[in-house]
Design a protein around this motif. Structure first.
Motif, PDB file in Angstrom:
ATOM      1  N   SER A  53      41.387  15.075  56.489  1.00  0.00           N
ATOM      2  CA  SER A  53      40.353  14.436  56.773  1.00  0.00           C
ATOM      3  C   SER A  53      39.906  14.160  54.881  1.00  0.00           C
ATOM      4  O   SER A  53      40.385  13.670  54.153  1.00  0.00           O
ATOM      5  CB  SER A  53      39.521  15.840  56.556  1.00  0.00           C
ATOM      6  N   LEU A  54      38.223  13.257  55.310  1.00  0.00           N
ATOM      7  CA  LEU A  54      37.467  12.858  54.528  1.00  0.00           C
ATOM      8  C   LEU A  54      37.335  14.320  53.884  1.00  0.00           C
ATOM      9  O   LEU A  54      36.325  14.844  53.986  1.00  0.00           O
ATOM     10  CB  LEU A  54      36.434  12.581  55.461  1.00  0.00           C
ATOM     11  N   CYS A  55      37.365  14.240  52.621  1.00  0.00           N
ATOM     12  CA  CYS A  55      36.936  14.887  51.361  1.00  0.00           C
ATOM     13  C   CYS A  55      35.628  13.788  50.525  1.00  0.00           C
ATOM     14  O   CYS A  55      35.716  13.128  50.004  1.00  0.00           O
ATOM     15  CB  CYS A  55      37.970  14.706  50.802  1.00  0.00           C
ATOM     16  N   PRO A  56      35.002  15.354  50.444  1.00  0.00           N
ATOM     17  CA  PRO A  56      33.619  14.802  50.384  1.00  0.00           C
ATOM     18  C   PRO A  56      33.900  14.801  48.084  1.00  0.00           C
ATOM     19  O   PRO A  56      33.381  13.854  47.539  1.00  0.00           O
ATOM     20  CB  PRO A  56      32.585  15.933  50.555  1.00  0.00           C
ATOM     21  N   GLY A  67      37.245   9.830  49.760  1.00  0.00           N
ATOM     22  CA  GLY A  67      37.987   9.093  50.475  1.00  0.00           C
ATOM     23  C   GLY A  67      38.866  10.324  51.564  1.00  0.00           C
ATOM     24  O   GLY A  67      38.650  11.247  51.320  1.00  0.00           O
ATOM     25  N   ILE A  68      40.325   9.777  51.859  1.00  0.00           N
ATOM     26  CA  ILE A  68      40.680  10.384  53.102  1.00  0.00           C
ATOM     27  C   ILE A  68      41.343  11.486  51.761  1.00  0.00           C
ATOM     28  O   ILE A  68      42.375  10.521  51.246  1.00  0.00           O
ATOM     29  CB  ILE A  68      41.572   9.536  53.586  1.00  0.00           C
ATOM     30  N   LEU A 103      44.381  14.972  61.201  1.00  0.00           N
ATOM     31  CA  LEU A 103      45.255  15.743  61.978  1.00  0.00           C
ATOM     32  C   LEU A 103      44.915  17.060  61.327  1.00  0.00           C
ATOM     33  O   LEU A 103      44.880  17.140  60.395  1.00  0.00           O
ATOM     34  CB  LEU A 103      46.551  15.096  62.223  1.00  0.00           C
ATOM     35  N   GLU A 104      45.906  17.912  62.056  1.00  0.00           N
ATOM     36  CA  GLU A 104      46.869  19.129  61.174  1.00  0.00           C
ATOM     37  C   GLU A 104      47.949  19.432  62.078  1.00  0.00           C
ATOM     38  O   GLU A 104      48.421  19.287  62.931  1.00  0.00           O
ATOM     39  CB  GLU A 104      45.276  19.871  61.627  1.00  0.00           C
TER      40      GLU A 104
END
Length: 702
Positions: free
Chosen positions: A591-594, A598-599, A563-564
């Protein structure tokens, strides 16, 4: 020509190639013939192959090689790599000699072009027959014998040129300052090799370690990098295979759907042809019946015409032949016959029935045909796209019309209620502002009435709280300390119905709408909607909250948005599927973070990434989470604050928020294939404004 002594490590060159003795050709693993020179590395600028006696290779930051000639003659001091198109400014970057490729060129020359190797011991021009690794010199047959007979070098291991294999030289070179001392130490401060005497002279206070220890550490780091890259390459290979399988599956689906669509429309054509035949039969039958009726009427009319003609003929004869006495006698008889005939004669009018082709449902049929069928993603429930055989078209239209009427009635009721609520809120807000100013004046002018004024303030604040207005500091009566929980609403007329919709509870959901057609003015790129009106610029700080329910159907992959929330200018709201990367936007995205694996909650200011905070959400399928965030917009202080309401902490504060145009609140929901997002606006008096939350907002705005 002696090889440089700084070579300490070599990446072994291994290629599946066989050569034919006495030939300039070689055969690769596929059996095709290639030139031996194809094995030599090339300069990525001039494309010339490196040779043992040619220009020295230099290493670019992209790990590609460029020759010394191109480095010296680089136009404008800039080199452009032809492989990766990366440009290197030589004024800012110091290039190093590519020692690994030099060693590679050395062994390729030994293997494929041994006739170019000459004795380097006395530089007598004799053909080299062997190599001394310790001296790093080529020797001719004469020098080989001398090398083996001299006491200092008789124990050196000599390799015949024809049987040399790529090896790593572990013999430390000699110091350029102290010529007979070996460089077996490494100065970490100066980043250079030194000998023992250098260690005692100019490098006494530096951090020095033995070369073997440093080399082992570097080797471990390189092996670690190698393992990481190998793992990444395996994942990329798997991903590419998955993409290829997806492409094949898409092709199969494409062919299958072509066949299905063909069968479907062939069936419709057959049904239309059958209906055409039925209509033609009905038309023929109706035409035959109409013509039979008209023929019967014509026959009757002919008989009556003959009777009328006979009567007229007789009257004409009477008038011509009869005497006056005959006329008197025949008058009564002929009059009775004439009157009787006139009374019984059939009327002279008739109606010819005209067949009409009824096309009342043609426009509906054309409309249904124009939207019939849809290419849907696989995630759509197949039962929902099947035709309901038990429901007729009339029943369906009736149900649809009834639902639309109910939706319209409900919408009108909500609009009327909201308008009354807004008007009441405006009146109460204006009254509150007047009372607060009056109260402040009374406090300044009449200290003796302070207690009474305080009671009045408590009453007013109670009323203000019910209206969504809160005083951040009870001891300060100032517009800058009044927080207004504004009554934002989703703009239903702008929501992108291809990506999201607003359900009956008024929540924004990340699913496309199948019930309302997209009209003029709707967002086409942004995955969500905006508020019905922009934020008021002058006045006290404004605050609103979003409470979102997130259900993960599948684990997310790198970069997937959930979401944003944020603000941007009106002309920017539909420039992309999200507004985070746009100028003049201020957003927070989940968002999913590289980076953290994780989120995470990420904040963006004017298109630039500001902060990334890990969240407590788990990226696991079949799990649900509730996210609760708040946004403060203070035009006077030029600040925007993002708050995590559940954790009761400030995520990020943006200062110096300037915009020449009003800002619009934006709400985005994403990735319906992997998760379900239902976002609820919490506004006005529905916001639970605790003292702890007030203190947190005051601290963020200070």
């Amino acid at each position: 020509m002696a090889m440089p002594l700084v070579l300490q490590r070599l990446i072994l060159h291994n290629c599946k190639i066989t050569s034919h003795p006495g030939s300039d050709l070689r055969v690769n693993s596929e059996g095709s013939y290639l030139s031996r020179m194809d094995t030599f590395p090339k300069c990525l600028v001039c494309q010339q192959q490196f040779t043992l006696k040619g220009p020295v290779p230099y290493l670019l930051p992209c790990l590609h090689a460029v020759c010394e000639t191109c480095v010296i003659s680089a136009a404008g001091g800039v080199i452009s790599c032809s492989t990766c198109q990366r440009k290197v400014n030589l004024t800012d970057t110091s290039l190093k000699r590519d020692a690994v490729r030099q060693k590679e060129i050395f062994h390729l020359t030994v293997k494929h072009r041994p006739t170019e190797l000459f004795c380097t011991n006395d530089d007598d021009g004799n053909q080299a027959v062997c190599w001394c690794q310790e001296c790093e010199e080529f020797l001719c047959e004469y020098c080989q014998n001398m090398h083996s007979s001299v006491k200092l070098t008789r124990k050196h291991v000599l390799q015949n040129v024809g049987s040399m294999e790529p090896t790593v030289s572990n013999f430390p070179p000699f110091c350029s300052v102290h010529k007979y001392d070996l460089l077996y130490l490494f100065d970490k401060s100066c980043k250079k090799l030194i000998c023992a005497r250098c260690r005692l002279d100019d490098h006494a206070d530096h951090d020095v370690e033995e070369l073997d220890v440093v080399a082992d550490t570097v080797t471990k780091q390189l092996n670690h990098h190698k393992n990481e890259l190998s793992t990444l390459q395996a994942r990329q290979q798997s991903h590419m295979q998955s993409i290829r399988q997806g492409t094949e599956s898409t092709d199969r689906t494409h062919n299958s759907l072509i066949e299905t669509i063909g069968h479907t429309f062939q069936s419709l054509r057959s049904q239309l042809d059958q209906r055409e035949k039925e209509l033609l039969i009905d038309l023929k039958s109706q035409t035959k019946e109409t013509k039979a009726n008209l023929h019967a009427q014509l026959t009757t009319c002919k008989e009556e015409w003959k009777t009328c003609t006979g009567l007229l003929d007789y009257i004409a004869k009477v008038l011509f032949y009869a005497s006056k006495s005959d006329l008197v006698e025949l008058e009564s008889y002929i009059g009775d016959i004439t009157r009787n005939y006139l009374e019984t004669a059939a009327p002279q009018t008739h109606v010819v029935p005209t067949a009409v082709f009824n096309t009342n449902s043609l426009s509906t049929l054309k409309s249904n045909i124009s939207v019939f069928g849809a290419i849907l993603p696989r995630e759509v429930d197949e039962e929902s796209v099947k035709d309901k055989d038990t429901q007729t078209d009339d029943d369906f239209m009736a149900d649809l019309e009834k639902k639309h009427k109910m939706d319209l009635t409900e919408l009108k009721t909500k609009i009327a209620s909201d308008e009354k609520h807004i008007e009441s809120l405006k009146t109460l807000t204006d009254k509150l502002n007047v009372e607060i100013r009056s109260l402040k004046s009374c406090i300044e002018e009449k200290e003796t009435t302070e207690k009474s004024a305080s009671k009045t303030m408590d009453v007013l604040l109670g009323v203000a709280t019910d209206c969504g207005v809160h005083l951040l500091k009870s001891e300060v009566v100032d517009r800058s300390m009044v927080l207004k929980c504004i009554h934002l609403k989703y703009d239903k007329d702008r929501v992108n119905l291809d990506k999201a919709h607003i359900n009956t509870e008024g929540d924004l959901v990340n699913r496309k709408s199948d019930t309302r057609p997209a009209g003029e003015g709707r967002l086409k790129k942004y995955h969500g909607t905006c508020s019905t009106a922009p934020l008021h610029r002058p006045g006290c700080p404004q605050y609103w909250e979003m409470k979102s329910r997130v259900s993960l159907d599948k684990p997310l992959t790198e970069g997937h948005l959930i979401l944003e929330v944020g603000v941007c200018r009106g002309e920017q709201m539909d420039m992309s599927h999200c507004i985070s990367a746009l100028p003049s936007s201020h957003t927070m995205a989940v968002s999913l973070c590289p980076t953290h694996g994780g989120i995470c909650r990420k904040t963006w200011k004017e298109g630039k990434h500001v902060l990334c905070l890990p969240d407590t959400l788990t990226d696991t399928a079949e799990t649900s989470h509730t996210l609760h965030y708040g946004v403060v917009y203070d035009d006077a202080r030029k600040k925007i604050v993002f708050i995590d309401v559940k954790e009761n902490k400030v995520i990020s504060t943006f200062d110096n928020v300037y915009s020449s145009q009003p800002l619009w609140p934006m709400f985005g929901v994403y990735n319906p294939r992997r998760l379900t997002v239902s976002m609820t606006l919490v506004v006005g008096s529905d916001i639970n404004m605790t003292e702890e939350k007030k203190a947190m907002i005051v601290k963020a705005l200070s």
